[in-house]
Each structure stands twice: as structure tokens, then as C-alpha cells.
Motif scaffolding. Structure first.
Motif, PDB file in Angstrom:
ATOM      1  N   SER A  18       0.952  -0.893   0.219  1.00 29.32           N
ATOM      2  CA  SER A  18      -0.220   0.111  -0.505  1.00 29.32           C
ATOM      3  C   SER A  18       1.159   1.403  -0.107  1.00 29.32           C
ATOM      4  N   GLU A  19       1.766   1.009   0.767  1.00 32.84           N
ATOM      5  CA  GLU A  19       2.720   2.341   0.816  1.00 32.84           C
ATOM      6  C   GLU A  19       3.666   2.518  -0.185  1.00 32.84           C
ATOM      7  N   ALA A  48       2.097   1.479  -3.503  1.00 33.09           N
ATOM      8  CA  ALA A  48       1.373   2.212  -4.399  1.00 33.09           C
ATOM      9  C   ALA A  48       1.009   4.084  -3.990  1.00 33.09           C
ATOM     10  N   ASP A  49       1.421   4.430  -3.235  1.00 31.04           N
ATOM     11  CA  ASP A  49       0.845   5.790  -2.332  1.00 31.04           C
ATOM     12  C   ASP A  49       2.275   6.533  -3.070  1.00 31.04           C
ATOM     13  N   SER A  72       2.103   6.142  -6.500  1.00 32.45           N
ATOM     14  CA  SER A  72       0.963   7.464  -7.051  1.00 32.45           C
ATOM     15  C   SER A  72       1.596   9.433  -6.674  1.00 32.45           C
ATOM     16  N   LYS A  73       2.660   9.674  -5.626  1.00 32.76           N
ATOM     17  CA  LYS A  73       3.221  10.752  -5.827  1.00 32.76           C
ATOM     18  C   LYS A  73       3.809  10.802  -6.275  1.00 32.76           C
ATOM     19  N   HIS A 101       9.204  12.488   2.131  1.00 35.51           N
ATOM     20  CA  HIS A 101       7.974  11.879   2.069  1.00 35.51           C
ATOM     21  C   HIS A 101       7.738   9.836   1.428  1.00 35.51           C
TER      22      HIS A 101
END
Length: 446
Positions: A101-102, A104-105, A108-109, A446
Motif C-alpha cells: 500500500s505504501e 502504491a501511494d 502515485s505521488k 515523503h
């Protein structure tokens, strides 16, 4: 960079990948976009057998022309003889990843990051830059962990892509290891190690001058001149049978022995692939083994590599030290980690920290000129050093290949690409600001 991969391929099917010319017709017409020229969209080599009009084969004018090169860069050993760089028999050591999940995030960013290309006014997103530069595979590591990884075109996780002139940096790294460890004296004249070149231009150069490409050697890479040295070198290096009546050199090393002087050794940086092949000969003689076996012994078999690599060879089996390696994306990232971590990976030291420190320090900037996108740059041990605020340095190859190391951001970025032309000057305006943007994003926590 831009002179290093497909020039050889442009003349014969054989030299491998160091030089990179496109035809006049290609240069005059707008190329297909990255999406349009994707090998799967084009249908290259799909089916058993593929349709006749979708087969890519010899000669080189077919297989290394755009858009066919977008498939060929992942399949070089199907066109040329190669020698393996073995990873050995041990289990690979996986790279470290965040949770799905991290991950994929983060993707995206990062895809949404914006920057302004050099010389442009309109901003571009990171993801747009990947297509603009015909990216085949890209991976970004931050503090030793993969934060971004994507595949396009001919690539997937198991593919091996032509490194083009990033091969030079592997050759240079091996040489620097030998120098720091005391096995190779970089102040020695080349003729004292390779007596075969005593009567040629390389004989009076020092090993360091070869390593940093500040030799005074005659070698023209003017594609428009049919009598230019590049074509003579290409014919010599081709692994295919020589044509009837051929009287030139046979193989890389035979050619290197007869190279004539031009200018003075040590005066200025001149990017000429023959320096890399001369260096390959020097380290092979010093180590008593081929550059492929040395790369296996010192790097691939000890860095937790996932895949063997391979390197193209001439008609005598000499590996192409200037541009012949094909390797996996993640293994290229491991090479970048080795440089970032000054010789350490997976808790093991593969070479002295001084090796990476010497390379990151860079060469003599006063001898470096002619590269508008690297205005403060230098070149040493076959690596490009940017001398920017982050202390970045890189292995680079035509059509968009790079291992980009940013010590300040603790970032390693590897990109494989199949840009339509061989000039990295066409790619840098979009690439270099993109690398800086993602580095600054990662440094911001980030």
C-alpha cells in the motif's frame, strides 16, 4: 555518451552496442510516440512464428533502427555473440521494498510530481517525462529501499536491457578497484602493460589518461564521412566473417594497436569509445582474466544479483568493454547502491570505499567542455560527474540509459530507455530536472 552505442551497429550487425546513429530519413520525420512505438503495440516478434512483416532480424540496419530498436534493446544476444557475466550459484538477495500500500501511494505521488524541463516554460509531470523519454524500465531507491519501479515497452521484471555506454562505467569501476587495491598503477604508460600498442598512439598515454578519456588519439566519429575511423573500427570489431578481400584489423585489440596520435595526451577530455576498449585490455592483462569474468568475480557474484548479465564480443571473443553489457534493471540498481554505499552491499564490502570516493570526486573540470546539459561536469574512471549541489554522478549510455547516484538525497535511480535518437542531449532537458525533482521530494521526508 551519444557517440557510444549504435554507430557500430549502423555499419555491421556485429559490433554490439556502443555507438548510435539514426538514418537521415529517421531524423527528418517525427518518430512515433512512446505509446505508439511500444513493441507490443507494434506487434514485433509476437506469435510462433511471428507474421513475416513483424520479424526483426539481421542486418543491423533493420534490427537497430527505430522503432524496431524498442524491441531489440532487450534481445541483443539474439543478434550478436555474447559472453556471460555470471551471478554465480548463490541465492539472490532481494531488494528492500515498502508495504504494497505504501509502495502504491509513493508511485502515485511521484508520478504526479511536476518540474520544468531545461529551456522550457511549461511544467511536466514525472510520469509524462517517462513517456517523453521512451522509458523501458525505471527504478528509484531511497535510503536503500525501492520507492518506485515501473516497466514499459520490451521490459518486465525478468528482462535484460542493453546498457549501452553504461558498460564503460563498469569497465572504469573495475579499473579503479584495481588501482586502489594496488594491482594497477595508473601512472604507468600503457605500453609498459600492453607492449602490443607501443608503436601506436595509446602506447605513450598513461593508464589514468585512458581511464579519464584525456588521450590524444586520432578517432573520428563523423557518421557522414564513409571513411571515418568509426566505420573502420566497426568493420574490425564485427564478429561476423570478414568479407572477401578485407585487409583491415581483425578485432578490437588489433585495431587499438594501430591507432595514431592526434593532439597531446592530457590536454582535454574527448569522449571516444576506443579508450574504454583500451582500458578493457589493460585490466584484462592486469587481472589475468576477461572483463566479463572480472565483473562476475568482483561484482555480480557478490552483490546478490538476481540475473546473469551478458556482454557482446568481437570475432575473437573479446568482450566489448565500451558498450556491450545487457543486464536486469534491479541488478543495475545494485551497482548504483554499491556506488552510493561506497563499496558495501548486503552487509558485505566488495571494494574499498576509496574507489567510490575517487569517482564521486570527479575529474579535472577545466578539461571538460561541450556538454550544455552538464555545464560544470567532469569525467573520471569512465563515470560522468555533475558537480551539482547534490554531488550527483552517473553511468550514462545512448538512447537514455543511466545509473544516477545522488549522495545528498541518498538516492539511486536507474533508467533503461529506447529513445529514437542516440543523443542524450535530446533527453537531458527532461531527465535531469526530473531526477532533481524526485530527489528533493524524497529528501522532504515523503
Amino acid at each position: 555518451m551519444s557517440s557510444s552505442i549504435s554507430k557500430v551497429l549502423s555499419l555491421t550487425a556485429g559490433v554490439a552496442m556502443s555507438l548510435g546513429a539514426v538514418t537521415v530519413a529517421q531524423a527528418q520525420s517525427a518518430p512515433l510516440s512512446a505509446q505508439e512505438s511500444d513493441p507490443r503495440v507494434m506487434g514485433w516478434m509476437q506469435g510462433f512464428p511471428p507474421p513475416e512483416d513483424k520479424i526483426i532480424t539481421q542486418p543491423d540496419s533493420v534490427y537497430f533502427s527505430f522503432p524496431k530498436l524498442r524491441w531489440s534493446v532487450c534481445h541483443l544476444r539474439e543478434f550478436l555473440p555474447t559472453e556471460e557475466i555470471s551471478r554465480g550459484l548463490g541465492a539472490p538477495v532481494p531488494l528492500s521494498y515498502p508495504s504494497p500500500s505504501e509502495f502504491a501511494d509513493l508511485r502515485s505521488k511521484i508520478d504526479a510530481l511536476t518540474f520544468t524541463p531545461l529551456g522550457a516554460e511549461a511544467p511536466m509531470t514525472w510520469e509524462e517525462s517517462l513517456y517523453a523519454n521512451y522509458t523501458d524500465g525505471i527504478i528509484v531507491l531511497h535510503k536503500g529501499k525501492v520507492v518506485y519501479e515501473r516497466y514499459f515497452g520490451c521490459m518486465d521484471e525478468g528482462a535484460k536491457h542493453a546498457a549501452m555506454s553504461m558498460t564503460k562505467s563498469v569497465t572504469g569501476l573495475l579499473a579503479e578497484i584495481l588501482v586502489v587495491e594496488g594491482a594497477l598503477d595508473d601512472t604507468k604508460l600503457v605500453r609498459d602493460i600492453i607492449p602490443e600498442v607501443a608503436d601506436g598512439a595509446f602506447g605513450s598515454a598513461t593508464v589514468r589518461q585512458v581511464m579519464d578519456m584525456v588521450t590524444g588519439v586520432r578517432y573520428s566519429e563523423n557518421y557522414a564521412d564513409p571513411n571515418a575511423d568509426i566505420w573502420i573500427y566497426s568493420a574490425a570489431a564485427s564478429p561476423l566473417p570478414k568479407p572477401e578481400g578485407y585487409t583491415g584489423s581483425n578485432g578490437y585489440w588489433e585495431y587499438l594497436a594501430q591507432v595514431q596520435p592526434e593532439g597531446n595526451h592530457g590536454d582535454a577530455f574527448h569522449y571516444k569509445t576506443i579508450n574504454s576498449d583500451m582500458l578493457g585490455w589493460i585490466i584484462s592483462r592486469t587481472a589475468g582474466k576477461s572483463v566479463t569474468d572480472l565483473a562476475s568475480d568482483r561484482l555480480w557474484s557478490r552483490m546478490g544479483a538476481e540475473q546473469d548479465a551478458y556482454q557482446t564480443v568481437d570475432g575473437k571473443g573479446v568482450p566489448f568493454a565500451g558498450g556491450g553489457i545487457s543486464l536486469g534493471l534491479r541488478d543495475a540498481a545494485r551497482l548504483g547502491l554499491l556506488m552510493l554505499n561506497k563499496g558495501e552491499i548486503n552487509g558485505e564490502r566488495l571494494f574499498p570505499a576509496e574507489v567510490a570516493e575517487n569517482i564521486a570526486k570527479g575529474g579535472d573540470q577545466s578539461k571538460f567542455s561541450g556538454y550544455a546539459s552538464i555545464p560544470n561536469g567532469s569525467y573520471t574512471s569512465q563515470w560522468w560527474v555533475f558537480h551539482n549541489d547534490h554531488g550527483a554522478f552517473a553511468a550514462r549510455g545512448v538512447h537514455g540509459q543511466t545509473i544516477y547516484v545522488d549522495p545528498t538525497a541518498e538516492m539511486v535511480l536507474v533508467r533503461f530507455a529506447s529513445f529514437p535518437t542516440a543523443a542524450n542531449a535530446d533527453i537531458d532537458p527532461t531527465s535531469l530536472p526530473a531526477y532533481q525533482a524526485v530527489a528533493e521530494y524524497l529528501m522532504a521526508g515523503h
